[in-house]
Design a protein around this motif. Structure first.
Motif, PDB file in Angstrom:
ATOM      1  N   PHE A   1       0.822  -1.202   0.000  1.00 31.04           N
ATOM      2  CA  PHE A   1       0.000   0.000   0.000  1.00 31.04           C
ATOM      3  C   PHE A   1       0.858   1.254   0.000  1.00 31.04           C
ATOM      4  CE2 PHE A   1      -1.985   3.475   2.392  1.00 31.04           C
ATOM      5  CZ  PHE A   1      -3.065   3.736   1.570  1.00 31.04           C
ATOM      6  N   PHE A   2       1.786   1.354   0.953  1.00 34.02           N
ATOM      7  CA  PHE A   2       2.588   2.568   1.048  1.00 34.02           C
ATOM      8  C   PHE A   2       3.579   2.693  -0.105  1.00 34.02           C
ATOM      9  CE2 PHE A   2       1.128   3.039   5.454  1.00 34.02           C
ATOM     10  CZ  PHE A   2       0.851   4.390   5.436  1.00 34.02           C
ATOM     11  N   LEU A   3       4.153   1.592  -0.577  1.00 34.01           N
ATOM     12  CA  LEU A   3       5.071   1.682  -1.715  1.00 34.01           C
ATOM     13  C   LEU A   3       4.337   2.187  -2.959  1.00 34.01           C
ATOM     14  CD1 LEU A   3       7.213  -1.519  -1.150  1.00 34.01           C
ATOM     15  CD2 LEU A   3       8.023   0.854  -1.054  1.00 34.01           C
ATOM     16  N   PHE A   4       3.132   1.687  -3.196  1.00 34.33           N
ATOM     17  CA  PHE A   4       2.351   2.158  -4.335  1.00 34.33           C
ATOM     18  C   PHE A   4       1.916   3.613  -4.131  1.00 34.33           C
ATOM     19  CE2 PHE A   4      -1.770   2.959  -6.339  1.00 34.33           C
ATOM     20  CZ  PHE A   4      -1.420   2.780  -7.671  1.00 34.33           C
ATOM     21  N   HIS A   5       1.342   3.894  -2.974  1.00 32.04           N
ATOM     22  CA  HIS A   5       0.815   5.224  -2.677  1.00 32.04           C
ATOM     23  C   HIS A   5       1.917   6.271  -2.772  1.00 32.04           C
ATOM     24  CE1 HIS A   5      -1.221   8.371  -0.301  1.00 32.04           C
ATOM     25  NE2 HIS A   5      -2.324   7.773  -0.673  1.00 32.04           N
ATOM     26  N   MET A   6       3.056   6.001  -2.134  1.00 34.87           N
ATOM     27  CA  MET A   6       4.143   6.964  -2.160  1.00 34.87           C
ATOM     28  C   MET A   6       4.769   7.039  -3.544  1.00 34.87           C
ATOM     29  SD  MET A   6       7.349   7.449   0.339  1.00 34.87           S
ATOM     30  CE  MET A   6       6.236   7.470   1.717  1.00 34.87           C
ATOM     31  N   GLY A   7       4.801   5.929  -4.263  1.00 35.64           N
ATOM     32  CA  GLY A   7       5.308   5.963  -5.631  1.00 35.64           C
ATOM     33  C   GLY A   7       4.487   6.895  -6.505  1.00 35.64           C
ATOM     34  N   VAL A   8       3.166   6.856  -6.334  1.00 37.97           N
ATOM     35  CA  VAL A   8       2.282   7.737  -7.118  1.00 37.97           C
ATOM     36  C   VAL A   8       2.492   9.190  -6.718  1.00 37.97           C
ATOM     37  CG1 VAL A   8      -0.132   8.376  -7.532  1.00 37.97           C
ATOM     38  CG2 VAL A   8       0.550   5.967  -7.581  1.00 37.97           C
TER      39      VAL A   8
ATOM     40  N   ALA B   1       5.103  14.520  -7.673  1.00 37.63           N
ATOM     41  CA  ALA B   1       5.996  15.602  -7.236  1.00 37.63           C
ATOM     42  C   ALA B   1       7.229  15.678  -8.138  1.00 37.63           C
ATOM     43  CB  ALA B   1       6.415  15.396  -5.786  1.00 37.63           C
ATOM     44  N   PHE B   2       7.777  14.524  -8.495  1.00 35.82           N
ATOM     45  CA  PHE B   2       8.936  14.464  -9.390  1.00 35.82           C
ATOM     46  C   PHE B   2       8.572  15.079 -10.737  1.00 35.82           C
ATOM     47  CE2 PHE B   2      11.845  12.323 -12.326  1.00 35.82           C
ATOM     48  CZ  PHE B   2      13.056  12.434 -11.652  1.00 35.82           C
ATOM     49  N   TYR B   3       7.424  14.705 -11.278  1.00 33.47           N
ATOM     50  CA  TYR B   3       6.972  15.253 -12.558  1.00 33.47           C
ATOM     51  C   TYR B   3       6.774  16.769 -12.463  1.00 33.47           C
ATOM     52  CZ  TYR B   3       4.184  16.409 -16.584  1.00 33.47           C
ATOM     53  OH  TYR B   3       3.721  17.017 -17.733  1.00 33.47           O
TER      54      TYR B   3
ATOM     55  N   ILE C   1      21.549   9.502  -3.583  1.00 39.95           N
ATOM     56  CA  ILE C   1      20.333  10.139  -4.100  1.00 39.95           C
ATOM     57  C   ILE C   1      20.683  11.021  -5.293  1.00 39.95           C
ATOM     58  CG2 ILE C   1      18.510  11.809  -3.557  1.00 39.95           C
ATOM     59  CD1 ILE C   1      18.697  10.769  -0.633  1.00 39.95           C
ATOM     60  N   TYR C   2      21.738  11.775  -5.158  1.00 42.95           N
ATOM     61  CA  TYR C   2      22.172  12.661  -6.235  1.00 42.95           C
ATOM     62  C   TYR C   2      22.467  11.864  -7.506  1.00 42.95           C
ATOM     63  CZ  TYR C   2      24.957  16.128  -8.720  1.00 42.95           C
ATOM     64  OH  TYR C   2      25.440  16.989  -9.672  1.00 42.95           O
ATOM     65  N   ASN C   3      23.167  10.746  -7.341  1.00 38.53           N
ATOM     66  CA  ASN C   3      23.518   9.925  -8.508  1.00 38.53           C
ATOM     67  C   ASN C   3      22.299   9.263  -9.137  1.00 38.53           C
ATOM     68  OD1 ASN C   3      26.314  10.359  -8.626  1.00 38.53           O
ATOM     69  ND2 ASN C   3      26.622   8.984  -6.913  1.00 38.53           N
TER      70      ASN C   3
ATOM     71  N   PRO D   1      11.268  16.428  -4.378  1.00 37.93           N
ATOM     72  CA  PRO D   1      11.605  15.105  -4.919  1.00 37.93           C
ATOM     73  C   PRO D   1      12.656  14.364  -4.075  1.00 37.93           C
ATOM     74  CG  PRO D   1      11.507  16.691  -6.695  1.00 37.93           C
ATOM     75  CD  PRO D   1      11.414  17.468  -5.418  1.00 37.93           C
ATOM     76  N   PHE D   2      13.684  15.081  -3.573  1.00 44.25           N
ATOM     77  CA  PHE D   2      14.688  14.432  -2.725  1.00 44.25           C
ATOM     78  C   PHE D   2      14.045  13.888  -1.451  1.00 44.25           C
ATOM     79  CE2 PHE D   2      19.346  15.369  -3.688  1.00 44.25           C
ATOM     80  CZ  PHE D   2      19.147  15.425  -5.058  1.00 44.25           C
ATOM     81  N   THR D   3      13.150  14.666  -0.859  1.00 42.72           N
ATOM     82  CA  THR D   3      12.501  14.222   0.381  1.00 42.72           C
ATOM     83  C   THR D   3      11.637  13.000   0.126  1.00 42.72           C
ATOM     84  OG1 THR D   3      12.529  16.499   1.191  1.00 42.72           O
ATOM     85  CG2 THR D   3      11.080  14.943   2.327  1.00 42.72           C
ATOM     86  N   TYR D   4      10.876  12.994  -0.965  1.00 42.06           N
ATOM     87  CA  TYR D   4      10.096  11.795  -1.304  1.00 42.06           C
ATOM     88  C   TYR D   4      11.023  10.600  -1.523  1.00 42.06           C
ATOM     89  CZ  TYR D   4       5.269  13.338  -1.687  1.00 42.06           C
ATOM     90  OH  TYR D   4       4.008  13.747  -1.414  1.00 42.06           O
ATOM     91  N   TYR D   5      12.140  10.836  -2.159  1.00 49.17           N
ATOM     92  CA  TYR D   5      13.085   9.749  -2.405  1.00 49.17           C
ATOM     93  C   TYR D   5      13.600   9.175  -1.083  1.00 49.17           C
ATOM     94  CZ  TYR D   5      16.720   7.081  -4.649  1.00 49.17           C
ATOM     95  OH  TYR D   5      17.501   6.059  -5.080  1.00 49.17           O
ATOM     96  N   VAL D   6      13.910  10.041  -0.127  1.00 49.75           N
ATOM     97  CA  VAL D   6      14.360   9.593   1.192  1.00 49.75           C
ATOM     98  C   VAL D   6      13.274   8.767   1.870  1.00 49.75           C
ATOM     99  CG1 VAL D   6      14.956  10.387   3.519  1.00 49.75           C
ATOM    100  CG2 VAL D   6      16.026  11.445   1.533  1.00 49.75           C
ATOM    101  N   LEU D   7      12.036   9.256   1.830  1.00 51.04           N
ATOM    102  CA  LEU D   7      10.926   8.526   2.438  1.00 51.04           C
ATOM    103  C   LEU D   7      10.728   7.169   1.768  1.00 51.04           C
ATOM    104  CD1 LEU D   7       8.397  11.471   2.807  1.00 51.04           C
ATOM    105  CD2 LEU D   7       9.547  10.279   4.678  1.00 51.04           C
TER     106      LEU D   7
END
Length: 160
Positions: free
Chosen positions: A20-27, A32-34, A85-87, A111-117
């Motif tokens: 659930f969270f992997l899908f939800h946060m991925g969306v 946010a990335f887009y 993350i940068y790479n 986007p960096f913060t979402y990536y960390v989460l």
């Protein structure tokens, strides 16, 4: 009331929790990335209100589910993992002919913060999938393997 995380104190339904969270946060992270990198004229007020609210909610859930100490370690590991993350984000943008340097710092915060989460959640899922949450010796081995694999991936991305 004790500060014991939900996942340990109540035997959370991990079969539902991680997908659930992997899908939800991925969306939401993908949106946010887009918005930050691919929209023609990004509206930082929308990015920060939309992304900031989502990040705040995820942090509340993370604290409830995993505990305050795990969330604290998420930020410590994030500080250590900026290179990775940068790479990785640099590689993703490279597929479109862009680079992180093409954007100001304000583009990168959400986007960096979402990536960390997201990577935090992925690490927690690996710990549970390996049955290492309540076995200290196994958890140490899984965490060391996770760090080693992450460093190998980040180093490979650096040289791509």
């Amino acid at each position: 009331m004790s500060e014991q995380p939900y996942i340990e104190s109540r035997g959370a339904q991990k079969d539902f929790l991680y997908p659930f969270f992997l899908f939800h946060m991925g969306v939401f992270g993908g949106i946010a990335f887009y918005q930050a990198y691919f929209s023609n004229e990004p509206s930082f007020s929308v990015i920060y209100v939309f992304g900031g609210f989502g990040i705040y909610c995820y942090l509340l859930f993370y604290k409830l589910i995993f505990g305050r100490d795990a969330v604290r370690w998420m930020f410590i590991n994030a500080a250590l993992g900026i290179w990775g993350i940068y790479n990785e984000l640099g590689l993703l943008l490279g597929f479109t002919g862009r680079s992180l340097a093409d954007y100001s710092v304000v583009h990168h915060l959400v986007p960096f913060t979402y990536y960390v989460l997201y990577t935090f959640l992925l690490r927690q899922a690996v710990i549970d999938l390996c049955g290492a949450r309540n076995d200290e010796a196994r958890r140490r081995r899984v965490e060391h393997a996770y760090i080693a694999i992450s460093l190998l991936v980040y180093t490979a991305l650096y040289f791509l």
